[in-house]
Design a protein around this motif. Sequence first.
Motif, short mmCIF file in Angstrom:
data_model
loop_
_atom_site.label_atom_id
_atom_site.label_comp_id
_atom_site.label_asym_id
_atom_site.label_seq_id
_atom_site.Cartn_x
_atom_site.Cartn_y
_atom_site.Cartn_z
N ALA A 135 11.37 -2.01 49.70
CA ALA A 135 10.97 -0.63 49.42
C ALA A 135 9.61 -0.37 50.05
O ALA A 135 8.78 -1.28 50.18
N ARG A 136 9.37 0.85 50.40
CA ARG A 136 8.06 1.26 50.95
C ARG A 136 6.99 1.16 49.86
O ARG A 136 7.25 1.50 48.71
N ILE A 137 5.80 0.70 50.22
CA ILE A 137 4.69 0.64 49.26
C ILE A 137 4.30 2.08 48.93
O ILE A 137 4.04 2.87 49.84
N PRO A 138 4.25 2.43 47.65
CA PRO A 138 3.92 3.81 47.26
C PRO A 138 2.54 4.26 47.76
O PRO A 138 1.60 3.46 47.84
N ALA A 139 2.46 5.55 48.07
CA ALA A 139 1.22 6.14 48.58
C ALA A 139 0.05 5.90 47.63
O ALA A 139 -1.07 5.65 48.07
N GLU A 140 0.30 5.94 46.32
CA GLU A 140 -0.76 5.73 45.33
C GLU A 140 -1.41 4.35 45.50
O GLU A 140 -2.64 4.22 45.48
N LEU A 141 -0.60 3.31 45.69
CA LEU A 141 -1.13 1.97 45.89
C LEU A 141 -1.83 1.88 47.24
O LEU A 141 -2.91 1.29 47.35
N ARG A 142 -1.26 2.48 48.27
CA ARG A 142 -1.86 2.46 49.60
C ARG A 142 -3.26 3.10 49.57
O ARG A 142 -4.20 2.59 50.17
N ARG A 143 -3.39 4.22 48.84
CA ARG A 143 -4.68 4.90 48.73
C ARG A 143 -5.70 4.02 47.99
O ARG A 143 -6.86 3.97 48.37
#
Length: 152
Positions: A135-143
């Motif tokens: 699964a793609r790493i969620p934007a929240e974690l990336r930020r």
Amino acid sequence: MKATAPANQPLAPGQLREVARYRVIYGDTDQMGFVYYGNYLRYFEIARNEFLRQAGAGYRAFEESHRLMLPVVEAHVRYRRPARYDDELAIFAAIPEVRGASARFIYEIRRVPDGEPLVDGHTVHACIDGEGRVARIPAELRRALAPSTSVE
């Protein structure tokens, strides 16, 4: 390994910072009195958890809110010098890159108070869902990780 950031200085992408201290217990050592080699991967796990917590992205909250996991898919450890019972260890970590569905952590473990490097290495983590699908790493974690990473 990369240089570490001085206290209260912004981190460059992938720059190591101290995230934890650990005192070696007798149960961590082998018959020779050295920390058993496999325990360094546990110390890397301590570093990962503290690094994420300090970034405002605690692993437990990530799992619960997104129903995703970050299992280790690759690990490398380079042993330089042994740690021994009762040594205090400074554990450093950084995340030099986050890709679409994976992240790479780097680590360094040093003896306190002399700062002698003992071990360094890295782990790569894939982001997967409850069925084990990538699964793609969620934007929240990336930020949350952006100040310390190059994000692709």
